[in-house]
Write a protein that holds these residues in place. Structure first.
Motif, PDB file in Angstrom:
ATOM      1  N   LYS A  43      25.933  10.849  52.738  1.00  0.00           N
ATOM      2  CA  LYS A  43      26.373   9.476  52.515  1.00  0.00           C
ATOM      3  C   LYS A  43      27.745   9.464  51.845  1.00  0.00           C
ATOM      4  CE  LYS A  43      21.799   7.362  52.179  1.00  0.00           C
ATOM      5  NZ  LYS A  43      20.923   6.456  51.379  1.00  0.00           N
ATOM      6  N   GLU A  44      28.395   8.322  51.916  1.00  0.00           N
ATOM      7  CA  GLU A  44      29.682   8.164  51.267  1.00  0.00           C
ATOM      8  C   GLU A  44      29.493   7.964  49.762  1.00  0.00           C
ATOM      9  OE1 GLU A  44      32.266   6.152  54.901  1.00  0.00           O
ATOM     10  OE2 GLU A  44      31.928   5.048  53.054  1.00  0.00           O
ATOM     11  N   ARG A  45      30.556   8.280  49.033  1.00  0.00           N
ATOM     12  CA  ARG A  45      30.534   8.048  47.588  1.00  0.00           C
ATOM     13  C   ARG A  45      30.467   6.539  47.337  1.00  0.00           C
ATOM     14  NH1 ARG A  45      34.349  11.754  43.930  1.00  0.00           N
ATOM     15  NH2 ARG A  45      33.297  13.196  45.366  1.00  0.00           N
ATOM     16  N   GLU A  46      29.583   6.148  46.446  1.00  0.00           N
ATOM     17  CA  GLU A  46      29.411   4.733  46.190  1.00  0.00           C
ATOM     18  C   GLU A  46      29.563   4.406  44.706  1.00  0.00           C
ATOM     19  OE1 GLU A  46      25.545   3.163  47.097  1.00  0.00           O
ATOM     20  OE2 GLU A  46      24.493   4.602  45.829  1.00  0.00           O
ATOM     21  N   PHE A  47      30.048   3.225  44.449  1.00  0.00           N
ATOM     22  CA  PHE A  47      30.232   2.735  43.092  1.00  0.00           C
ATOM     23  C   PHE A  47      28.880   2.497  42.436  1.00  0.00           C
ATOM     24  CE2 PHE A  47      31.974   0.451  39.596  1.00  0.00           C
ATOM     25  CZ  PHE A  47      31.173  -0.675  39.402  1.00  0.00           C
ATOM     26  N   VAL A  48      28.807   2.850  41.146  1.00  0.00           N
ATOM     27  CA  VAL A  48      27.591   2.624  40.369  1.00  0.00           C
ATOM     28  C   VAL A  48      27.870   1.647  39.220  1.00  0.00           C
ATOM     29  CG1 VAL A  48      25.875   3.679  38.870  1.00  0.00           C
ATOM     30  CG2 VAL A  48      26.630   4.880  40.944  1.00  0.00           C
ATOM     31  N   ALA A  49      28.857   1.984  38.387  1.00  0.00           N
ATOM     32  CA  ALA A  49      29.142   1.163  37.218  1.00  0.00           C
ATOM     33  C   ALA A  49      30.556   1.436  36.732  1.00  0.00           C
ATOM     34  CB  ALA A  49      28.152   1.451  36.094  1.00  0.00           C
ATOM     35  N   ALA A  50      31.107   0.490  35.984  1.00  0.00           N
ATOM     36  CA  ALA A  50      32.420   0.671  35.383  1.00  0.00           C
ATOM     37  C   ALA A  50      32.483  -0.096  34.075  1.00  0.00           C
ATOM     38  CB  ALA A  50      33.525   0.213  36.325  1.00  0.00           C
ATOM     39  N   ILE A  51      33.410   0.337  33.216  1.00  0.00           N
ATOM     40  CA  ILE A  51      33.608  -0.323  31.927  1.00  0.00           C
ATOM     41  C   ILE A  51      35.096  -0.449  31.685  1.00  0.00           C
ATOM     42  CG2 ILE A  51      33.448   1.860  30.649  1.00  0.00           C
ATOM     43  CD1 ILE A  51      31.961   0.242  28.430  1.00  0.00           C
ATOM     44  N   SER A  52      35.499  -1.584  31.172  1.00  0.00           N
ATOM     45  CA  SER A  52      36.920  -1.828  30.952  1.00  0.00           C
ATOM     46  C   SER A  52      37.455  -0.947  29.830  1.00  0.00           C
ATOM     47  CB  SER A  52      37.144  -3.297  30.605  1.00  0.00           C
ATOM     48  OG  SER A  52      36.478  -3.615  29.384  1.00  0.00           O
ATOM     49  N   TRP A  53      38.790  -0.897  29.727  1.00  0.00           N
ATOM     50  CA  TRP A  53      39.396  -0.049  28.708  1.00  0.00           C
ATOM     51  C   TRP A  53      38.984  -0.501  27.310  1.00  0.00           C
ATOM     52  CZ3 TRP A  53      42.469  -2.143  24.965  1.00  0.00           C
ATOM     53  CH2 TRP A  53      42.967  -3.423  25.203  1.00  0.00           C
ATOM     54  N   SER A  54      38.744  -1.795  27.139  1.00  0.00           N
ATOM     55  CA  SER A  54      38.356  -2.319  25.832  1.00  0.00           C
ATOM     56  C   SER A  54      36.876  -2.180  25.553  1.00  0.00           C
ATOM     57  CB  SER A  54      38.734  -3.796  25.734  1.00  0.00           C
ATOM     58  OG  SER A  54      37.919  -4.568  26.598  1.00  0.00           O
ATOM     59  N   GLY A  55      36.115  -1.912  26.603  1.00  0.00           N
ATOM     60  CA  GLY A  55      34.665  -1.866  26.459  1.00  0.00           C
ATOM     61  C   GLY A  55      34.021  -3.229  26.502  1.00  0.00           C
ATOM     62  N   GLY A  56      34.840  -4.253  26.651  1.00  0.00           N
ATOM     63  CA  GLY A  56      34.315  -5.602  26.593  1.00  0.00           C
ATOM     64  C   GLY A  56      33.698  -6.103  27.886  1.00  0.00           C
ATOM     65  N   SER A  57      33.996  -5.417  28.966  1.00  0.00           N
ATOM     66  CA  SER A  57      33.463  -5.836  30.261  1.00  0.00           C
ATOM     67  C   SER A  57      32.822  -4.650  30.963  1.00  0.00           C
ATOM     68  CB  SER A  57      34.585  -6.398  31.140  1.00  0.00           C
ATOM     69  OG  SER A  57      35.153  -7.557  30.560  1.00  0.00           O
ATOM     70  N   THR A  58      31.683  -4.908  31.572  1.00  0.00           N
ATOM     71  CA  THR A  58      31.006  -3.887  32.358  1.00  0.00           C
ATOM     72  C   THR A  58      30.681  -4.454  33.742  1.00  0.00           C
ATOM     73  OG1 THR A  58      28.866  -4.545  31.437  1.00  0.00           O
ATOM     74  CG2 THR A  58      30.006  -2.707  30.371  1.00  0.00           C
ATOM     75  N   TYR A  59      30.583  -3.562  34.684  1.00  0.00           N
ATOM     76  CA  TYR A  59      30.358  -3.945  36.076  1.00  0.00           C
ATOM     77  C   TYR A  59      29.328  -2.994  36.665  1.00  0.00           C
ATOM     78  CZ  TYR A  59      34.936  -5.828  34.908  1.00  0.00           C
ATOM     79  OH  TYR A  59      35.969  -6.464  34.264  1.00  0.00           O
ATOM     80  N   TYR A  60      28.453  -3.526  37.501  1.00  0.00           N
ATOM     81  CA  TYR A  60      27.386  -2.717  38.075  1.00  0.00           C
ATOM     82  C   TYR A  60      27.200  -3.028  39.553  1.00  0.00           C
ATOM     83  CZ  TYR A  60      26.131  -1.847  33.208  1.00  0.00           C
ATOM     84  OH  TYR A  60      26.153  -1.473  31.890  1.00  0.00           O
ATOM     85  N   ALA A  61      26.807  -2.003  40.293  1.00  0.00           N
ATOM     86  CA  ALA A  61      26.360  -2.225  41.658  1.00  0.00           C
ATOM     87  C   ALA A  61      25.035  -2.985  41.610  1.00  0.00           C
ATOM     88  CB  ALA A  61      26.175  -0.889  42.373  1.00  0.00           C
ATOM     89  N   ASP A  62      24.808  -3.825  42.600  1.00  0.00           N
ATOM     90  CA  ASP A  62      23.572  -4.609  42.618  1.00  0.00           C
ATOM     91  C   ASP A  62      22.332  -3.724  42.576  1.00  0.00           C
ATOM     92  OD1 ASP A  62      24.838  -7.203  44.875  1.00  0.00           O
ATOM     93  OD2 ASP A  62      25.011  -6.955  42.693  1.00  0.00           O
TER      94      ASP A  62
END
Length: 126
Positions: A43-62
């Protein structure tokens, strides 16, 4: 240059938990967006999660929302991914990545990141 080294992977039963870590050297990560990606065989590489440089924002795959938590420790120059309620489909090599000035719309794209670790294997048995 930033060197990233992942650790903490392993074999876990379904329903279990694991924390994978990413330690950085070469530069402080304080100005970098940090991401976790994974790649399963064939499979292709897929996004899981990310965090901003400040730590104030996080992002997740559904597919991982509510089960995975990304965090960062500026003092240790490290990023973590807490993985709960593991499923067999979470089996993959997990990579951490670092990038600067990544727009929110690009945060899920591997090409937006400048530095990558070698990955750590997470295997979930059913």
């Amino acid at each position: 240059q930033v060197q990233l080294v992942e650790s903490g992977g392993g074999l876990v039963q379904a329903g279990g938990s694991l924390r994978v870590s990413c330690a950085a050297s070469g530069r402080t990560l304080s100005s970098y967006v940090m991401g976790w990606f994974r790649q399963a065989p064939g499979k292709e590489r897929e996004f899981v999660a990310a965090i901003s440089w400040s730590g104030g924002s996080t992002y997740y795959a559904d597919s991982v929302k509510g089960r995975f938590t990304i965090s960062r420790d500026y003092a240790k120059n490290a990023v973590y991914l807490q993985i709960n309620s593991l499923k067999p489909e979470d089996t993959a090599v997990y990579y951490c990545a670092a990038g600067q000035r990544i727009a929110v719309v690009a945060i899920t794209r591997p090409e937006a990141y400048d530095y990558w670790g070698q990955g750590t294997q997470v295997t979930v048995s059913s």
